[in-house]
Scaffold this active site. Structure first.
Site, PDB file in Angstrom:
ATOM      1  N   LYS A 141       8.870  -8.134   8.223  1.00 11.85           N
ATOM      2  CA  LYS A 141       8.460  -6.903   8.907  1.00 11.85           C
ATOM      3  C   LYS A 141       7.012  -6.569   8.548  1.00 11.85           C
ATOM      4  O   LYS A 141       6.705  -6.263   7.404  1.00 11.85           O
ATOM      5  CB  LYS A 141       9.346  -5.713   8.521  1.00 11.85           C
ATOM      6  CG  LYS A 141       9.035  -4.518   9.419  1.00 11.85           C
ATOM      7  CD  LYS A 141       9.462  -3.191   8.861  1.00 11.85           C
ATOM      8  CE  LYS A 141       8.420  -2.503   8.026  1.00 11.85           C
ATOM      9  NZ  LYS A 141       7.243  -2.009   8.748  1.00 11.85           N
ATOM     10  N   GLU A 181       5.424  -6.126  -5.326  1.00  9.99           N
ATOM     11  CA  GLU A 181       3.981  -6.092  -5.605  1.00  9.99           C
ATOM     12  C   GLU A 181       3.515  -4.717  -5.165  1.00  9.99           C
ATOM     13  O   GLU A 181       3.442  -4.440  -3.968  1.00  9.99           O
ATOM     14  CB  GLU A 181       3.288  -7.224  -4.828  1.00  9.99           C
ATOM     15  CG  GLU A 181       1.975  -7.639  -5.441  1.00  9.99           C
ATOM     16  CD  GLU A 181       0.822  -6.836  -4.902  1.00  9.99           C
ATOM     17  OE1 GLU A 181       0.565  -5.746  -5.476  1.00  9.99           O
ATOM     18  OE2 GLU A 181       0.189  -7.264  -3.948  1.00  9.99           O
ATOM     19  N   CYS A 215      -4.858  -3.225  -3.426  1.00 11.56           N
ATOM     20  CA  CYS A 215      -4.009  -2.795  -4.545  1.00 11.56           C
ATOM     21  C   CYS A 215      -4.680  -3.074  -5.888  1.00 11.56           C
ATOM     22  O   CYS A 215      -4.475  -2.350  -6.849  1.00 11.56           O
ATOM     23  CB  CYS A 215      -2.655  -3.476  -4.484  1.00 11.56           C
ATOM     24  SG  CYS A 215      -2.767  -5.234  -4.174  1.00 11.56           S
ATOM     25  N   GLU A 221      -3.533   6.339  -7.258  1.00  9.01           N
ATOM     26  CA  GLU A 221      -4.136   5.319  -6.399  1.00  9.01           C
ATOM     27  C   GLU A 221      -4.645   5.994  -5.123  1.00  9.01           C
ATOM     28  O   GLU A 221      -3.867   6.595  -4.381  1.00  9.01           O
ATOM     29  CB  GLU A 221      -3.066   4.270  -6.045  1.00  9.01           C
ATOM     30  CG  GLU A 221      -3.628   3.097  -5.301  1.00  9.01           C
ATOM     31  CD  GLU A 221      -2.561   2.049  -4.988  1.00  9.01           C
ATOM     32  OE1 GLU A 221      -1.443   2.434  -4.629  1.00  9.01           O
ATOM     33  OE2 GLU A 221      -2.875   0.855  -5.107  1.00  9.01           O
TER      34      GLU A 221
HETATM   35  P1  NDP Z   1       4.426   1.759   2.104  1.00  4.95           P
HETATM   36  O1  NDP Z   1       4.952   1.325   0.803  1.00  4.95           O
HETATM   37  O2  NDP Z   1       5.065   2.928   2.758  1.00  4.95           O
HETATM   38  O3  NDP Z   1       4.489   0.540   3.139  1.00  4.95           O
HETATM   39  C1  NDP Z   1       4.587  -0.831   2.821  1.00  4.95           C
HETATM   40  C2  NDP Z   1       5.572  -1.504   3.773  1.00  4.95           C
HETATM   41  O4  NDP Z   1       6.900  -1.027   3.547  1.00  4.95           O
HETATM   42  C3  NDP Z   1       5.301  -1.217   5.238  1.00  4.95           C
HETATM   43  O5  NDP Z   1       5.655  -2.310   6.015  1.00  4.95           O
HETATM   44  C4  NDP Z   1       6.216  -0.043   5.491  1.00  4.95           C
HETATM   45  O6  NDP Z   1       6.468   0.207   6.819  1.00  4.95           O
HETATM   46  C5  NDP Z   1       7.447  -0.459   4.721  1.00  4.95           C
HETATM   47  N1  NDP Z   1       8.330   0.633   4.365  1.00  4.95           N
HETATM   48  C6  NDP Z   1       8.089   1.976   4.350  1.00  4.95           C
HETATM   49  N2  NDP Z   1       9.175   2.645   3.940  1.00  4.95           N
HETATM   50  C7  NDP Z   1      10.139   1.721   3.673  1.00  4.95           C
HETATM   51  C8  NDP Z   1      11.478   1.784   3.210  1.00  4.95           C
HETATM   52  N3  NDP Z   1      12.066   2.932   2.907  1.00  4.95           N
HETATM   53  N4  NDP Z   1      12.160   0.641   3.044  1.00  4.95           N
HETATM   54  C9  NDP Z   1      11.593  -0.544   3.317  1.00  4.95           C
HETATM   55  N5  NDP Z   1      10.327  -0.668   3.783  1.00  4.95           N
HETATM   56  C10 NDP Z   1       9.595   0.444   3.948  1.00  4.95           C
HETATM   57  O7  NDP Z   1       2.913   2.014   2.016  1.00  4.95           O
HETATM   58  P2  NDP Z   1       2.059   2.866   3.065  1.00  4.95           P
HETATM   59  O8  NDP Z   1       1.641   1.980   4.124  1.00  4.95           O
HETATM   60  O9  NDP Z   1       2.746   4.095   3.484  1.00  4.95           O
HETATM   61  O10 NDP Z   1       0.856   3.273   2.139  1.00  4.95           O
HETATM   62  C11 NDP Z   1       1.024   4.331   1.216  1.00  4.95           C
HETATM   63  C12 NDP Z   1       0.358   4.004  -0.073  1.00  4.95           C
HETATM   64  O11 NDP Z   1       0.912   2.819  -0.627  1.00  4.95           O
HETATM   65  C13 NDP Z   1      -1.098   3.681   0.035  1.00  4.95           C
HETATM   66  O12 NDP Z   1      -1.874   4.806   0.052  1.00  4.95           O
HETATM   67  C14 NDP Z   1      -1.318   2.857  -1.183  1.00  4.95           C
HETATM   68  O13 NDP Z   1      -1.512   3.703  -2.269  1.00  4.95           O
HETATM   69  C15 NDP Z   1      -0.062   2.110  -1.348  1.00  4.95           C
HETATM   70  N6  NDP Z   1      -0.124   0.744  -0.828  1.00  4.95           N
HETATM   71  C16 NDP Z   1      -0.205  -0.273  -1.714  1.00  4.95           C
HETATM   72  C17 NDP Z   1      -0.315  -1.540  -1.251  1.00  4.95           C
HETATM   73  C18 NDP Z   1      -0.415  -2.683  -2.154  1.00  4.95           C
HETATM   74  O14 NDP Z   1      -0.865  -3.734  -1.733  1.00  4.95           O
HETATM   75  N7  NDP Z   1       0.024  -2.585  -3.374  1.00  4.95           N
HETATM   76  C19 NDP Z   1      -0.370  -1.852   0.149  1.00  4.95           C
HETATM   77  C20 NDP Z   1      -0.223  -0.710   1.012  1.00  4.95           C
HETATM   78  C21 NDP Z   1      -0.107   0.533   0.507  1.00  4.95           C
HETATM   79  P3  NDP Z   1       5.437   1.177   7.582  1.00  4.95           P
HETATM   80  O15 NDP Z   1       4.189   0.402   7.739  1.00  4.95           O
HETATM   81  O16 NDP Z   1       6.078   1.407   8.855  1.00  4.95           O
HETATM   82  O17 NDP Z   1       5.291   2.393   6.745  1.00  4.95           O
END
Ligand code: NDP
Length: 517
Positions: free
Chosen positions: A221, A295, A329, A426
């Protein structure tokens, strides 16, 4: 024997100059300044836009299941963050869609993929890698359009690294017995993979390549805001003639991700994203027997000692926090500067910031592109406002931000206390917090004072100090005199709230394998 001195004594020594004024420089006719020539005073870059037409985007996409496009029950619009232009209608995956995808993955697993010889699996991975290279310009444009990152980064970092990952794991596919001698590795089954929006294609490569190399099948996904490169990747799978159902892609928001996590037919979940969602997934899977790797977020320390090459360090600091608009990240978002060089370093950094070009992601001169989404921009603004309220001093270079789309100027906070939110949380945006230290022990203490533990950077000319620091920093990756360097052969992952499990390298195979002993 002594004649040598006599020879030297006879050498002609030029007479000392009585006139000490500067001699007339010898200037050739060509070099003489032509006073009547107009010298341009404005050296700003002309725009150098990459062509958008290189990539064809369909009006509507379904889910890629069993090698076919499944018509979605619901769709949402994905946009270009640079100007909010609608790009395509994309499927919002339901539980039923996830169910179909998991069934297709299970069938492909049982139908021969898991028992295919490693060398045959490798051929598919090599094909995918080569196709990504061939189509890299197309993918780079799409990645910048849908995600907002500068084209020079998607072209020079995301695409080459994504292809390199497939090449690298293709090489392991027929050598698993050698990677884990005497342990009889076998695939885990169906892997559910959930990726974020900051490196959409690269995160896909990090997840899909090792899973396939080990003989698993996949349901992936992509993030809600950046599904398009994963959907174009389906065309690469078609070209590579990957058997149907080996890779399935279901788009949608967090609800689709949750359905995948909860599905009984999935044997392993690999998640990259926020710590909050990662913790929820871990709670959800506790006791289920499903394998899990996480991660998650980070708040990395980038530590500069007074003996470091300052100009080189400034480049590393800029790369550490402004690369990909800080949506990284492992971004070096907390800069620790040794007190004795604080002022010159901050002055150099501010001067360098004023040369960064913020603007159209498709312009090849752009250093900082668009913020990925309205929600992320809001989050950055809120945290920056908290920094100002708590008493930090803000610096932003003068720059004109486009009116449409999501933009944030590169920002440096000085006078930051460790307790401030901008030093703790973050931000995931182009915002740097500068703190100071006096001794290496103090640097370690402050750097480790965070719930995260993903990455760190050390800048010093002393090799022994680099090793001393690296042993004490609680971070999965420590860069020395560089930052944000990636290689498929190098494992990546965190400690503490940054997650567990490693991606990349031989270690990256392990989460996708079961062992008989
Ligand atoms: P999320 O953790 O919400 O999203 C990461 C992935 O998980 C996306 O594909 C998201 O879908 C999906 N997701 C969201 N909720 C669920 C759930 N309950 N169960 C399973 N999968 C889920 O990150 P965000 O995109 O909302 O970003 C928020 C914050 O997360 C950022 O500001 C940053 O701080 C951090 N982040 C960290 C990352 C890293 O590489 N470590 C990468 C991205 C974000 P959807 O896109 O539809 O929300």
């Amino acid at each position: 024997m002594g004649g040598g001195f006599g020879e030297r004594a006879r050498l002609q020594v030029p007479a000392p100059r009585s006139d000490l004024s500067e001699p007339e420089p010898v200037v050739s006719e060509l070099d003489k300044p032509k006073r009547d020539l107009e010298v341009p005073g404005d050296w700003t870059y002309a725009s150098a836009p990459e062509s958008r037409d290189i990539v064809r985007i369909a009006e509507r996409y379904g889910h890629f299941v069993g090698g076919e496009w499944l018509e979605p029950a619901e769709t949402y619009e994905t946009i270009a963050p640079r100007d909010e232009e609608p790009l395509a209608a994309v499927g919002q995956g339901t539980r039923a869609d996830v169910d179909c995808a998991v069934a297709a993955a299970r069938a492909a697993y049982a139908d021969g993929w898991s028992s295919l010889s490693g060398s045959e699996r490798a051929k598919y991975l090599f094909r995918i890698a080569r196709l990504l290279q061939e189509r890299s310009r197309e993918f780079a444009v799409l990645e910048s359009l849908n995600g907002g990152k500068p084209i020079k980064e998607s072209r020079d970092v995301d695409l080459p690294l994504a292809a390199a990952h497939f090449f690298y794991y293709a090489g392991w596919a027929d050598k698993l017995e050698y990677a884990f001698p005497n342990r009889r590795p076998r695939p885990v089954g169906v892997a559910g993979q959930i990726i974020p929006w900051n490196f959409p294609l690269l995160m896909l490569a990090w997840k899909v390549a090792p899973a396939l190399a080990c003989g698993n099948t996949v349901v992936l996904k992509p993030a809600e805001t950046t599904p398009l490169s994963a959907l174009l990747f389906c065309d690469v799978l078609r070209q590579a003639e990957l058997p149907p159902g080996v890779v399935n892609i279901v788009t949608g928001d967090g609800r689709t991700g949750a359905a995948l996590v909860e599905h009984d037919g999935v044997d392993k979940i690999a998640f990259t994203g926020s710590t909050e969602v990662g913790k929820g997934i871990q709670r959800r899977l506790a006791g289920s027997g499903k394998r899990l790797t996480l991660e998650l977020g980070g708040k990395a320390a980038n530590i500069v000692f007074d003996d470091a090459a300052l100009d080189q360090a400034v480049e590393g600091i800029v790369n550490g926090i402004y690369f990909n608009q800080g949506h990284v990240c492992c971004a070096g978002s907390r800069l620790f500067v040794q007190e004795s060089i604080y002022e010159p370093l901050v002055a150099k950094l501010q001067r360098r910031l004023s040369t960064l070009r913020v603007g159209d992601p498709l312009d090849k001169n752009t250093d900082i592109g668009a913020i990925n989404s309205a929600a992320q921009l809001e989050k950055i603004r809120e945290l920056v406002a908290s920094g100002e309220q708590e008493g930090a001093e803000i610096y932003q270079p003068p720059c004109t931000l486009p009116e449409k789309g999501y933009w944030f100027a590169p920002t440096v906070f000085t006078n930051v206390a460790q307790s401030y939110r901008i030093a703790q949380e973050e931000i995931f945006g182009p915002v740097l917090s500068v703190l100071t230290f006096r001794t290496p022990e103090e640097a370690i203490e402050k750097a480790n004072n965070t719930p995260y533990g993903l990455s760190a950077g050390v800048w010093t000319e002393k090799g022994s100090r680099i090793l001393w620091m690296a042993q004490r920093l609680r971070a999965g990756v420590v860069w020395a005199n560089t930052y944000n360097r990636f290689d498929p052969s190098s494992p990546f992952g965190g400690y503490k709230e940054s997650g567990f499990g490693r991606e990349g390298g031989r270690h990256g195979l392990e989460p996708y394998l079961e062992f008989d002993r």
